[in-house]
Scaffold this active site. Structure first.
Site: not given
Ligand code: RIB
Ligand code: CA
Length: 312
Positions: A11, A16, A41, A127, A167-168, A241-242
């Protein structure tokens, strides 16, 4: 080098985009079979445009990009504009329309077709929210035993969208439950480890000495991403993160993992979307996840640097 086949389900999203760039770099041992996009996102249409723009920038012409789910399985869609901006990739000045076009096939169908026709050698690298992965498993359960591994960014022993949920996972906990209970081998890169991959100002300064347009683009991404993470979370910089998923696939020695049971909360008033990590094996349940808890920061940033330099 025999390349490992991957499907990136994403996303984009600043991190990403960096994950895609690292996966496509000359130091990568990965063959990207497809890029699929998911609502996360920002709206899936924007995430798809962003994925196409990243492909344009790095010249990833032969990899199909397919748009996937536009909303979670059950809940209403929730997006993170405050982190990634209105476009989902704010910061760099990009052409409004990418040259590359998405293929005329749903991302879920691309995942199903690629896995069914594979020799059980494709790794899924989600991701974003896990909606596409869950839908693919529900629509065609025959893919489940054929998926080599799922290497995902999501979850953690604490949250960033609620106190309990990352979040994901939070965006589509029902989808995450399907995936985590599927029996497919999962390597999970949650906040416990991704918050160790912070692009501090010193690191950004070092990366900005790499002289090529792709590195310049990543610096522009990091400058915006850094502002939002400093403002919203008070961090010294943005966690990439990703990129941890791709870094693991290229060099697993960067990470320390343990094999634990992880369940997904889908009913809690305060804990919806929580990845319940049974570190002390209190449940007696069969472990289902290789959980990354430690990252070698020097090795991670050395890999990122070599990856970006490989575009020179
Ligand atoms: O919490 C971080 C994640 O949420 C990452 O993958 C960021 O790109 C969002 O998608
Ligand atoms: Ca992401």
């Amino acid at each position: 080098m025999v390349k490992r086949k991957v499907i990136l389900d994403c996303d984009p999203g600043h991190d990403d985009a960096i994950a895609i760039i690292l996966a496509a770099s000359k130091i990568s041992n990965l063959k990207i079979e497809a890029i699929t996009t998911v609502a996360g996102n920002v709206e899936v249409e924007k995430n798809t445009l962003n994925a196409l723009k990243v492909c344009d920038i790095i010249g990833l012409e032969n990899v199909p990009v397919a748009q996937g789910a536009e909303r979670p399985l059950v809940k209403e869609r929730e997006i993170a504009e405050e982190i990634h901006g209105e476009t989902g990739l704010d910061g760099p000045v990009l052409p409004e329309n990418p040259t590359k076009k998405a293929i005329d096939k749903h991302g879920v169908d691309v995942i199903i077709e690629k896995i069914l026709s594979s020799d059980n050698d494709i790794t899924l690298v989600p991701t974003g929210p896990l909606t596409n992965i869950a839908l693919a498993m529900i629509k065609e359960p025959k893919i489940i035993p054929k998926i080599k591994e799922i290497v995902l960014m999501g979850g953690g022993t604490f949250g960033n969208w609620t106190p309990a949920a990352e979040f994901n996972i939070y965006v589509d906990a029902e989808a995450a439950k399907v995936v985590f209970e599927s029996g497919v081998p999962i390597s999970m890169f949650g906040l416990d480890v991704t918050h160790q991959a912070i692009a501090t100002d010193d690191i950004v300064k070092e990366l900005s000495e790499i002289d090529n347009p792709i590195a310049d683009f990543v610096i522009e991404l990091l400058k915006f991403f850094s502002e939002t993470y400093k403002e919203v979370f008070g961090f010294a910089g943005p966690p990439i993160h990703d990129a941890c998923t791709v870094a693991y696939l290229i060099d697993p020695s960067i990470f320390q993992m343990n094999h634990v049971r992880v369940d997904i909360e889908t009913k809690g008033e305060f804990t919806y979307g929580m990845t319940v990590v049974d570190t002390l094996e209190t449940t007696g349940k069969e472990p289902n996840v290789h959980f990354a808890y430690q990252l070698d920061s020097d090795k991670f940033w050395d890999l990122m640097t070599r990856g970006l330099k490989s575009y020179s």
